[in-house]
Design a protein around this motif. Structure first.
Motif, short mmCIF file in Angstrom:
data_model
loop_
_atom_site.label_atom_id
_atom_site.label_comp_id
_atom_site.label_asym_id
_atom_site.label_seq_id
_atom_site.Cartn_x
_atom_site.Cartn_y
_atom_site.Cartn_z
N GLN A 2 59.45 -12.59 9.15
CA GLN A 2 58.79 -12.41 7.86
C GLN A 2 57.37 -11.91 8.10
OE1 GLN A 2 60.17 -13.08 4.66
NE2 GLN A 2 58.33 -12.04 3.97
N THR A 3 56.96 -10.87 7.38
CA THR A 3 55.63 -10.28 7.55
C THR A 3 54.68 -10.80 6.49
OG1 THR A 3 56.58 -8.27 8.50
CG2 THR A 3 54.35 -8.11 7.62
N TYR A 4 53.52 -11.25 6.93
CA TYR A 4 52.50 -11.77 6.01
C TYR A 4 51.22 -10.94 6.13
CZ TYR A 4 55.64 -15.75 5.84
OH TYR A 4 56.75 -16.55 5.68
N ASP A 5 50.69 -10.58 4.98
CA ASP A 5 49.46 -9.79 4.89
C ASP A 5 48.31 -10.77 4.67
OD1 ASP A 5 47.48 -7.96 4.39
OD2 ASP A 5 48.69 -6.71 3.07
N ILE A 6 47.48 -10.95 5.66
CA ILE A 6 46.44 -11.99 5.63
C ILE A 6 45.09 -11.38 5.27
CG2 ILE A 6 45.39 -13.90 6.88
CD1 ILE A 6 48.46 -14.08 6.50
N GLN A 19 50.92 -19.72 -0.18
CA GLN A 19 50.71 -18.35 0.27
C GLN A 19 49.73 -18.27 1.44
OE1 GLN A 19 49.80 -15.70 -3.04
NE2 GLN A 19 51.03 -16.95 -4.43
N GLN A 20 49.29 -19.41 1.94
CA GLN A 20 48.32 -19.43 3.03
C GLN A 20 49.02 -19.37 4.39
OE1 GLN A 20 45.75 -22.86 2.53
NE2 GLN A 20 45.55 -22.46 0.33
N LEU A 21 48.34 -18.77 5.37
CA LEU A 21 48.93 -18.64 6.71
C LEU A 21 49.22 -20.02 7.30
CD1 LEU A 21 49.80 -17.01 9.16
CD2 LEU A 21 47.39 -16.89 9.87
N HIS A 24 52.46 -21.20 5.96
CA HIS A 24 53.60 -20.47 6.53
C HIS A 24 53.90 -20.96 7.94
CE1 HIS A 24 53.52 -17.95 3.08
NE2 HIS A 24 52.49 -17.21 3.44
N ARG A 267 53.44 -11.88 11.80
CA ARG A 267 54.89 -12.00 11.61
C ARG A 267 55.36 -13.34 12.17
NH1 ARG A 267 53.76 -6.67 12.77
NH2 ARG A 267 54.58 -5.15 11.27
N GLU A 270 61.66 -16.18 9.93
CA GLU A 270 62.12 -16.57 8.62
C GLU A 270 62.82 -17.93 8.71
OE1 GLU A 270 64.66 -13.50 7.23
OE2 GLU A 270 63.06 -12.02 7.01
#
Length: 504
Positions: A2-6, A19-21, A24, A267, A270
């Protein structure tokens, strides 16, 4: 993955925790996904690898000091300390401190390099200490270690720290906390709070790796591990931590990294996806900075073609940005040419390392750094003739996400006084998974026997290796046998005594 835009979020646009790193990461840690067989086998290899280097350094000054501090915090039913045997137990955070320092002292265990640098084996001491104190099984420990490796490597791939002169253990505190969360089966909320606490207290500058490198280099990861243990304990007591630690307007990214306009891509696995990152890491065959591993192997080969070292006019190393600017002449660090420099400094000087590797055709974790070796006149003359430059193609390979392209080597060109040239290149070390002689279990066992020879008895070596290779089957009681006992009288003490009486 899963890709996260930080990104940084101001208080008026406060980011929901989901929604925080850190959240996740906690979700990955809390995911009870099964561990794949190759991951389990590699974890066993790295447990053996860590023990090798820890015992080889067990009587070095920094390790003696850390052990003295740990032994002042004994606890029945606690965790074990390398060298002391199963009957000596200390509080888990202090075992993480002592054992983590022993593992890092020689800078001789595993590595992963990407946007940032790391020694992911630094996760193991803290997670193991908690497993022993909390009476978890070998299977539980494997799950925790798999998470620690996964989170640290994923952070190292996505977030560069050194560009802002922040030490790489800032990724270690959160990964150890996450690994402990998996080990103990903690809920996402608790792991989330512990990750934020661990990051908040493990950010420090890279001055510890500059100039005359001090003994703190060995302590930095053990400090992060100790802080991670304490962060989990605090979170389990119901306490909260600075939030959002990564994305907050006064958080780590905004004030220590790329600032309010930062944009990082991280990333993570998942839900239900296996944690396999450990398989992308690699250990060291030679006791030196990882970027030197391939260049040492190459120097062994090229050195055989030189008859007289005073006939060498110049040695050029063409390599990546990191090797040139951190351990090469691009660092503009005169300490890297000083024969009286500390061992920690010499193992961060590719000029010194290549000079000795060229001349000796071998590498030893003690003899190659001895004052006598560093001050040998012909070595000093050769050393002064070595310089590095960055080549874009090597930098591109260093940062590649394709494991078949990623490389940490370079080209060495030796120019002789008569104008003749000896030159070759090597992309990856021989021991690398894609190298000429990729390491398997027998290589890790050989390293263990070599580094512990003369320090522990052959019988103790056999016992430890048998226990380590049964890791998935170990009960909670047997997990405390995953330690090593030195013969009576062989475990040294720091002759100095601190203000609290440590060392007595």
């Amino acid at each position: 993955m899963q890709t996260y835009d930080i990104k940084v979020h101001p208080e008026k646009d406060r980011l929901p925790r989901e929604q925080q790193l850190a959240w996740h990461i906690a979700e990955v840690a809390a995911d009870p996904v099964e561990i794949e067989a190759p991951v389990t086998e590699m974890i066993i290899n790295r447990v053996i690898d860590n023990a090798s280097v820890a015992i080889a350094s067990v009587n070095r000054h920094s390790v003696m000091s850390a052990r003295a501090e740990a032994l002042a915090h004994q606890r029945p039913g606690g965790a074990t300390v390398f060298g002391c045997g199963p009957d000596v137990r200390v509080h888990a955070e202090w075992a993480a401190w002592a054992n983590g320092t022993a593992v890092r002292e020689l800078d001789f265990h595993d590595t992963f390099l990407a946007a940032e640098y790391s020694h992911p084996g630094d996760n193991i001491p803290g997670i193991l200490a908690v497993a022993q104190q909390c009476q978890r099984s070998g299977k539980d420990l494997i799950r925790g270690i798999a998470t620690g490796y996964e989170i640290q490597i994923d952070l190292v791939r996505g977030i560069c720290l050194h560009k802002h002169k922040i030490d790489h253990v800032a990724h270690l505190g959160p990964s150890v906390a996450a690994g402990i969360g998996t080990l103990l089966g903690l809920p996402t909320e608790t792991i989330y709070q512990s990750i934020q606490h661990a990051l908040h207290v493990t950010t420090a500058t890279r001055q510890s790796r500059k100039g005359e490198i001090s003994s703190w280099k060995a302590y930095a990861p053990s400090h992060a591990g100790k802080m991670a243990v304490e962060s989990v304990d605090r979170a389990m007591l119901g306490e909260t931590s600075p939030s959002p630690i990564y994305e907050g307007e006064d958080g780590v990214i905004a004030w220590m990294l790329d600032g309010k306009d930062a944009h990082y891509i991280v990333r993570l696995p998942e839900h239900g996806e296996a944690k396999r990152a450990i398989l992308d890491s690699y250990t060291k065959e030679h006791s030196a900075e990882y970027q030197s591993q391939a260049l040492i192997d190459l120097a062994f080969k090229l050195g055989k073609q030189v008859k007289n070292w005073d006939d060498v006019k110049d040695v050029l190393i063409e390599t990546s940005h990191h090797t040139h600017y951190v351990i090469g002449t691009g660092s503009n660090d005169p300490q890297k040419f000083d024969p009286k420099a500390s061992r920690e400094t010499l193992d961060h000087s590719i000029m010194y390392i290549v000079a000795v590797a060229l001349q000796d055709g071998s590498w030893h974790h003690v003899h190659s750094y001895s004052p006598e070796r560093a001050n040998r006149a012909d070595t000093v003359r050769l050393w002064q003739k070595i310089h590095t430059i960055e080549r874009p193609e090597w930098t591109e390979r260093y940062h590649s996400i394709d494991p078949n392209v990623k490389a940490f080597g370079g080209r060495i060109t030796i120019t002789m006084n008569d104008g003749s040239v000896i030159s070759d290149e090597l992309a990856v070390a021989n021991a690398h998974p894609l190298g000429a002689t990729p390491w398997t279990r027998p290589d890790y066992i050989k390293k263990f026997r070599t580094l512990t020879d003369g320090i522990i008895t052959p019988q103790e070596a056999d016992r430890f290796l048998q226990v380590a290779q049964r890791l998935p089957e170990l009960s909670a009681k047997e997990l405390c046998e995953l330690e090593i006992t030195l013969p009576a009288g062989e475990l040294r003490k720091n002759p100095k005594v601190g203000i609290f009486g440590f060392g007595q």
